[in-house]
Write an enzyme that holds these catalytic residues in place. Structure first.
Site, short mmCIF file in Angstrom:
data_model
loop_
_atom_site.label_atom_id
_atom_site.label_comp_id
_atom_site.label_asym_id
_atom_site.label_seq_id
_atom_site.Cartn_x
_atom_site.Cartn_y
_atom_site.Cartn_z
N GLU A 37 11.40 6.31 -0.11
CA GLU A 37 10.36 6.20 -0.48
C GLU A 37 10.76 5.46 -2.28
OE1 GLU A 37 6.04 6.04 -2.77
OE2 GLU A 37 6.96 7.85 -1.23
N ARG A 41 7.26 -0.58 -8.01
CA ARG A 41 7.81 -0.69 -9.37
C ARG A 41 8.29 -1.42 -9.87
NH1 ARG A 41 6.78 5.92 -10.79
NH2 ARG A 41 4.69 6.24 -9.07
N THR A 65 4.28 2.79 -3.94
CA THR A 65 2.84 2.48 -4.58
C THR A 65 2.17 1.24 -4.24
OG1 THR A 65 4.82 2.63 -6.40
CG2 THR A 65 2.72 2.22 -7.87
N LYS A 125 -1.38 11.28 1.28
CA LYS A 125 -0.54 11.66 -0.39
C LYS A 125 -1.34 12.04 -1.47
CE LYS A 125 1.68 9.67 -4.34
NZ LYS A 125 2.43 8.66 -4.55
#
Length: 203
Positions: A37, A41, A65, A125
């Site tokens: 993953e 960011r 994200t 998640k």
């Protein structure tokens, strides 16, 4: 196959220098962790996803994200094969469902998990795991939500990961400890591979 069954740990990676993306992915795969993953960011994230997708075909690279429909479309265009969001809004879950790739929407409350389960989404998640109650909290969800499985992420360490993985409603965990910033900066891929191998052996 379910995202939660690819490996016991999904590395959660923050990439600042796109040149580290391919050797980093190769080290993680060599250690036994094929699902990676890459979090959105940093400015380098999307290019990193594209390079991993193109040059490390044995990796299953995803985008983390994910917060907007634009994040989703750009990530899929770059080659992301799965998507992970820190939380879930009605518009985001619609965009995730329309993306055409597997996804793990973020949920932390019982109501959030129930709302997603009503839509048929039962792999989630759980973030931020440690701050939100950790193993004790997730264990308590197993009774009322027996058909929902989680990938807890946030504050989990190699020492605590086995406690999460022992829960029947946890398929895997997300971890940042596999890619220490100093190892990435120095190009210590042997260290990353060793950490990945330790994580792969947790289940």
């Amino acid at each position: 196959m379910s995202l939660l069954d690819l490996a016991p740990v999904i590395p959660v990676v923050v990439i600042d220098d796109v040149e580290t993306a391919v050797p980093l992915a190769r080290a993680l795969v060599a250690g036994g962790l094929p699902a990676i993953e890459v979090t959105l960011r940093t400015p380098a994230a999307r290019e990193a996803i594209a390079r991993i997708a193109a040059e490390v075909p044995e990796a299953t690279v995803g985008a983390g994200t994910v917060r907007t429909a634009d994040d989703i479309s750009a990530s899929v265009a770059a080659g992301a094969r799965f998507l992970v969001s820190p939380g879930t809004t009605p518009s985001l879950v619609e965009a995730l469902e329309a993306s055409g790739v597997p996804f793990l929407p973020g949920a932390v409350t019982v109501s959030e998990a129930m709302a997603l389960a009503e839509r048929g989404i039962k792999e989630l998640k759980f973030f931020p795991a440690e701050a939100a109650g950790g193993v004790t909290y997730l264990k308590s969800l197993g009774g009322p939500l027996p058909d929902v499985r989680f990938c807890p992420t946030g504050g989990i360490r190699v020492e605590t990961a086995p406690d999460y993985l022992a829960l029947p409603n946890v398929g895997c965990v997300g971890g940042t400890w596999l890619t220490p910033a100093d190892a990435l900066a120095s190009g210590d891929w042997a260290r990353v591979e060793k950490l990945a191998a330790q994580a792969a052996a947790l289940r």
